[in-house]
Design a protein around this motif. Structure first.
Motif, PDB file in Angstrom:
ATOM      1  N   ALA A   1       6.507  -6.865  33.754  1.00  0.00           N
ATOM      2  CA  ALA A   1       8.287  -6.849  33.569  1.00  0.00           C
ATOM      3  C   ALA A   1       8.323  -8.810  32.527  1.00  0.00           C
ATOM      4  CB  ALA A   1       8.302  -6.555  34.138  1.00  0.00           C
ATOM      5  N   TRP A   2       7.792  -9.641  33.732  1.00  0.00           N
ATOM      6  CA  TRP A   2       8.031 -11.317  33.330  1.00  0.00           C
ATOM      7  C   TRP A   2       6.180 -11.714  33.775  1.00  0.00           C
ATOM      8  CZ3 TRP A   2      11.323 -14.290  37.001  1.00  0.00           C
ATOM      9  CH2 TRP A   2      11.088 -15.775  37.213  1.00  0.00           C
TER      10      TRP A   2
ATOM     11  N   ILE B   1       8.677 -11.490  28.568  1.00  0.00           N
ATOM     12  CA  ILE B   1       9.186 -10.306  29.244  1.00  0.00           C
ATOM     13  C   ILE B   1       8.319  -9.690  28.684  1.00  0.00           C
ATOM     14  CG2 ILE B   1      11.640  -9.239  29.501  1.00  0.00           C
ATOM     15  CD1 ILE B   1      12.622 -11.756  28.669  1.00  0.00           C
TER      16      ILE B   1
ATOM     17  N   CYS C   1      19.222 -10.352  33.822  1.00  0.00           N
ATOM     18  CA  CYS C   1      17.807  -9.930  33.328  1.00  0.00           C
ATOM     19  C   CYS C   1      17.335  -9.981  35.030  1.00  0.00           C
ATOM     20  CB  CYS C   1      17.224 -10.079  32.603  1.00  0.00           C
ATOM     21  SG  CYS C   1      17.695 -10.696  30.763  1.00  0.00           S
TER      22      CYS C   1
ATOM     23  N   HIS D   1      13.633  -7.919  37.123  1.00  0.00           N
ATOM     24  CA  HIS D   1      11.928  -8.420  36.982  1.00  0.00           C
ATOM     25  C   HIS D   1      10.883  -9.110  37.074  1.00  0.00           C
ATOM     26  CE1 HIS D   1      12.642  -6.889  32.211  1.00  0.00           C
ATOM     27  NE2 HIS D   1      13.777  -7.288  32.372  1.00  0.00           N
TER      28      HIS D   1
END
Length: 662
Positions: free
Chosen positions: A72-73, A125, A184, A188
C-alpha cells in the motif's frame, strides 16, 4: 472527507458553548486527541513491526508479502514500475517530466503557484492496476500526484482527464484534498499519527511501519510476543482490554462485527473523529463518522456513485444482515478471493448451501435458467448482475457490495443505473424491465423502494415528506434510515421531532446520531431532555452529535451527573475538531463556533483559514465579507469580495453579495 455544516446552523449555537470553550477553540488543534490505551498499566503494548510475526505465522506472512496491503506504501527504492527515464506526459497544456538521477526519482510539474517545479519522489502508493507517487512540497507536507502509472497498459495517465484543475483550485494535486498526510496515509500505513500543528500549519507525521502491516489490524504486538514466549502463566494475565493472546483486536470471538468494523476503518467513506489511526479493535463509530447515502456519493437507490469504497454498500445488503463477514469471501492476509469467478458465490449460493448460513435458499444459480446468458460468458457471472463495477482513479474498477437484484424499473423512475443496461445500453431500461417481468413474473424484487422517495427529495419535492418519515421508522437497513433522517433535517418540525424521538434509542449508532440532529426542531425543553441522555451513549459518534445539537439549548443549570457528562462530551467534540483542523470543512465549523462566542476576530481567522485551504469554499468567503461589512470595515469587505470573485468569478452567492454591498 467530512461534510461541512452550514453557517446558518452554526450561527444558532447558544452561549453555553462559549462558557465552556470560549475563544480558545480557534486553535483547538493544539489539543491532543486519540484513543485511550487498551490497558492502563506501566507497560502498554508497543508496535514491534511485521517481521516479528514471520517466524510463528509463516503461512500468513507468506500470503501477506506482495499483497495490496503490504504494498500500500513502499519506498522509492522498492518496486517502482513507472517509466522515469526522461518520460513526459501532457495534460491541458502542462507537460510533466519524469526523470531520475542515480537512484533518486524526480517529477517536474506545475506547483502550488502554477510555476514548473521539480521535486524528488518521496513515496510509492499501491501496485496494481495503477501505481501512484507523492512528493514533499514543503517540509513535512506530502502531496499525491494526479498522474499515476497504469500497470496494465504500461503508460502514464491522468486520473481526472475531464477536469481542469489549475494550481488555484483546491482539488489541484497540491491542494488540501490531495494531501497525503490527512487524506491517504492513515490507510496506507501502520500506527499513523498525523501530528498537525494548527498554529504553524505544519505536519510532523509519524508511523510505526509503512504499508498495512500485521499490527494495523491486530494491534501492537509486544505483549503478544511476551505471551507467546511464556512457558507458564504470565503475571496479571489476561490483561483487561486485550485479547487472551495480548492483542487489542480479538478476531477469535466469532463476532462478525469485530472483523467488519476493523476492515471498514479504511474501506469506507467516512470522516475521522481522531488525529491518528485508532487502536485496532476500536469500534468504527468511536473513530469515524460514516457518510450516509447522500448525493453525490450514492445513487438514489444506494448504488455506488462516487468513490465510497465498500462499507456503506455492504451495510445495505442481505448478506450483512445474515452475518456474512469479509473473510467469508476474502483472504485477509493475501487480500485476494478464496475462489475465482462464480466459485466465490457458489460456495454458498448453490443446491448444497452453506451450513454457516442456514437461511439460504437452496437452488441452482449457475444455470441458464437463472442468468439467461451463455455459460461462462461475462453476462453469466454473478458479479455482472449483482455487483456492478464502477471505475475510480481512472482505471481501478471496484464492485458494489450491496449485492442487489437489478431494478431497471427504478432506472425509469429515478434515473439510477442498473446492471442490465450496463451491458444492454442500446435496448434501454424499459426493455430490461419488460424482460425481467417476463422471466421472473413472481419476483419479490419489485414494488415500492426508498429510491423513488430519495430521488424526489433530492429534487426538492417536499410532498414526499411522509414517505421519508416512514422510511426512517421502517425496518430497512440502518444506513438507509439514517439517510432518511439526514434528508428530513431541513424539513423538520416540532411534530416530526416528536414522532422521531424513539429513534434516539435505536440499536444502530448511525441512526441515533442522525436522529439527534432532527431534535433541533423540537420545543427547547423537549430537545434538551431528549438529548441529555445521549451524552452518556456508549458510542462517541452519538455523543458528538448530541452535544453539537445541545449547543443551541439554553441551560441555566444541570445536576452534577449531567453536567459532568456534558463537559466530557464537549471535550470529546473539541478533540474531534482539533483532530481535523487541517480540513477546510472544520475551519468552517470553528468559524461558526467563534461567532457564538462573539469572537469576531476568531471567526474571521477561521473562515480565512478555510479559504486559504480551499479558495473555492464560497460560503466561507461570504461569511468574511458579511462580518467585515457588519463591523463597518467596508473597504476590507470589498477587497475580500474582489479576492473571492477573482478565485470564483461565476459563483452565484458571491455575485449576489456584490450586488448587496453599498
Amino acid at each position: 472527507m467530512s461534510a461541512a455544516a452550514s453557517p446558518r446552523s452554526l450561527a444558532k449555537a447558544a452561549g453555553l458553548f462559549g462558557r465552556v470553550f470560549a475563544a480558545g477553540l480557534l486553535f483547538a488543534a493544539s489539543l491532543v486527541s486519540g484513543p485511550a490505551p487498551a490497558e492502563e498499566s506501566s507497560e502498554p503494548p508497543e508496535y514491534v513491526g511485521s517481521p516479528a510475526c514471520a517466524e510463528c505465522h509463516a503461512p500468513e506472512w507468506e500470503d501477506w508479502q506482495g499483497s495490496h496491503h503490504d504494498l500500500a506504501w513502499t519506498e522509492t527504492s522498492e518496486g517502482v514500475l513507472a517509466d522515469f527515464d526522461d518520460a513526459s506526459f501532457t495534460h491541458r497544456g502542462v507537460t510533466t517530466q519524469f526523470s531520475r538521477e542515480g537512484e533518486q526519482l524526480f517529477i517536474e510539474s506545475d506547483g502550488p503557484d502554477g510555476a514548473m517545479t521539480r521535486w524528488p519522489v518521496a513515496g510509492v502508493i499501491g501496485i496494481t492496476p495503477l501505481q501512484q507517487y507523492f512528493v514533499e512540497t514543503e517540509p513535512g507536507r506530502f502531496q499525491t500526484f494526479d498522474i499515476p502509472w497504469d500497470t496494465v497498459r504500461n503508460e502514464w495517465f491522468h486520473m481526472y482527464p475531464d477536469q481542469h484543475l489549475p494550481a488555484s483550485e483546491a482539488f489541484h494535486w497540491t491542494g488540501p484534498y490531495k494531501t497525503w498526510n490527512n487524506r491517504c496515509a492513515e490507510c496506507h500505513s501502520t500506527n499513523y499519527q498525523r501530528n498537525y500543528d494548527a498554529q504553524e500549519k505544519r505536519y510532523n507525521s509519524t508511523y510505526s511501519e509503512i504499508g498495512v502491516g500485521c499490527e494495523a489490524c491486530h494491534g501492537p504486538g509486544s505483549l503478544h510476543l511476551d505471551w507467546a514466549a511464556a512457558e507458564g502463566d504470565l503475571p496479571g494475565w489476561p490483561i483487561e482490554g486485550l485479547s487472551p493472546t495480548g492483542f487489542s483486536a480479538d478476531f477469535t470471538s466469532g463476532d462478525a462485527e469485530t472483523e467488519i468494523q476493523q476492515c471498514a476503518a479504511c474501506h469506507a467513506r467516512r470522516g475521522p473523529l481522531e488525529a491518528a489511526s485508532p487502536l485496532p479493535g476500536t469500534p468504527f463509530h468511536d473513530a469515524y463518522r460514516l457518510s450516509t447515502l447522500r448525493d453525490p456519493l450514492y445513487e438514489a437507490d444506494g448504488q455506488i456513485l462516487d468513490e465510497v469504497y465498500v462499507y456503506g454498500s455492504f451495510l445495505q445488503s442481505k448478506m450483512y444482515a445474515a452475518g456474512v463477514q469479509c473473510s467469508d469471501c476474502h483472504d485477509v492476509h493475501s487480500a485476494t478471493h478464496y475462489n475465482e469467478g462464480n466459485g466465490i458465490c457458489l460456495s454458498c449460493h448453490s443446491p448444497a448451501g452453506n451450513p454457516d448460513f442456514p437461511s439460504l435458499k437452496l437452488a441452482e444459480y449457475d444455470s441458464v435458467e437463472h442468468h439467461f446468458h451463455e455459460p461462462d460468458s461475462e453476462g453469466a457471472q454473478c458479479v455482472s448482475c449483482h455487483m456492478i463495477e464502477r471505475v475510480y482513479m481512472g482505471v481501478d474498477g471496484r464492485h458494489d457490495h450491496s449485492f442487489r437484484v437489478p431494478r431497471p424499473d427504478l432506472s425509469v423512475s429515478t434515473g439510477a443505473p442498473n446492471a442490465c443496461t450496463d451491458c444492454h445500453a442500446t435496448e434501454g431500461p424499459f426493455w430490461a424491465q419488460q424482460e425481467l417481468e417476463k422471466r421472473f413474473p413472481d419476483s419479490q424484487y419489485r414494488g415500492p423502494h426508498f429510491a423513488t422517495t430519495f430521488a424526489a427529495i433530492r429534487k426538492g419535492d417536499a410532498s414526499e415528506l411522509e414517505n421519508l418519515a416512514e422510511i426512517a421508522l421502517s425496518n430497512l437497513p440502518a444506513i438507509v434510515r439514517a439517510t432518511a433522517l439526514e434528508m428530513l433535517l431541513p424539513l423538520g418540525t416540532p411534530e416530526l421531532a416528536d414522532r422521531m424521538q424513539g429513534l434516539l434509542s435505536d440499536p444502530d449508532p448511525v441512526v441515533r446520531a442522525n436522529a439527534a440532529g432532527l431534535q433541533r426542531a423540537a420545543a427547547p425543553t423537549d430537545m434538551t431532555l431528549r438529548l441529555l441522555r445521549l451524552l452518556e451513549d456508549d458510542t462517541r459518534l452519538v455523543r458528538n452529535s448530541a452535544v453539537r445539537e445541545l449547543l443551541a439549548a439554553s441551560i441555566a443549570h444541570l445536576p452534577t451527573k449531567q453536567a459532568e457528562a456534558m463537559q466530557a462530551a464537549m471535550g470529546e467534540w473539541q478533540q474531534t475538531l482539533a483532530a481535523t483542523a487541517d480540513f477546510p470543512e472544520t475551519q468552517l465549523v470553528l468559524g461558526g463556533i467563534a461567532l457564538t462566542t462573539r469572537n469576531l476576530e476568531g471567526a474571521l481567522a477561521s473562515f480565512g483559514e478555510a479559504v486559504r485551504l480551499d479558495p473555492q469554499m464560497t460560503s466561507a468567503w461570504s461569511m468574511i465579507v458579511r462580518l467585515q461589512a457588519a463591523s463597518d470595515r467596508m473597504d476590507e469587505a470589498r477587497q475580500t469580495l474582489d479576492a473571492a470573485l477573482a478565485r470564483n468569478p461565476k459563483a452565484p452567492d458571491l455575485l449576489a453579495l456584490r450586488d448587496q454591498l453599498p
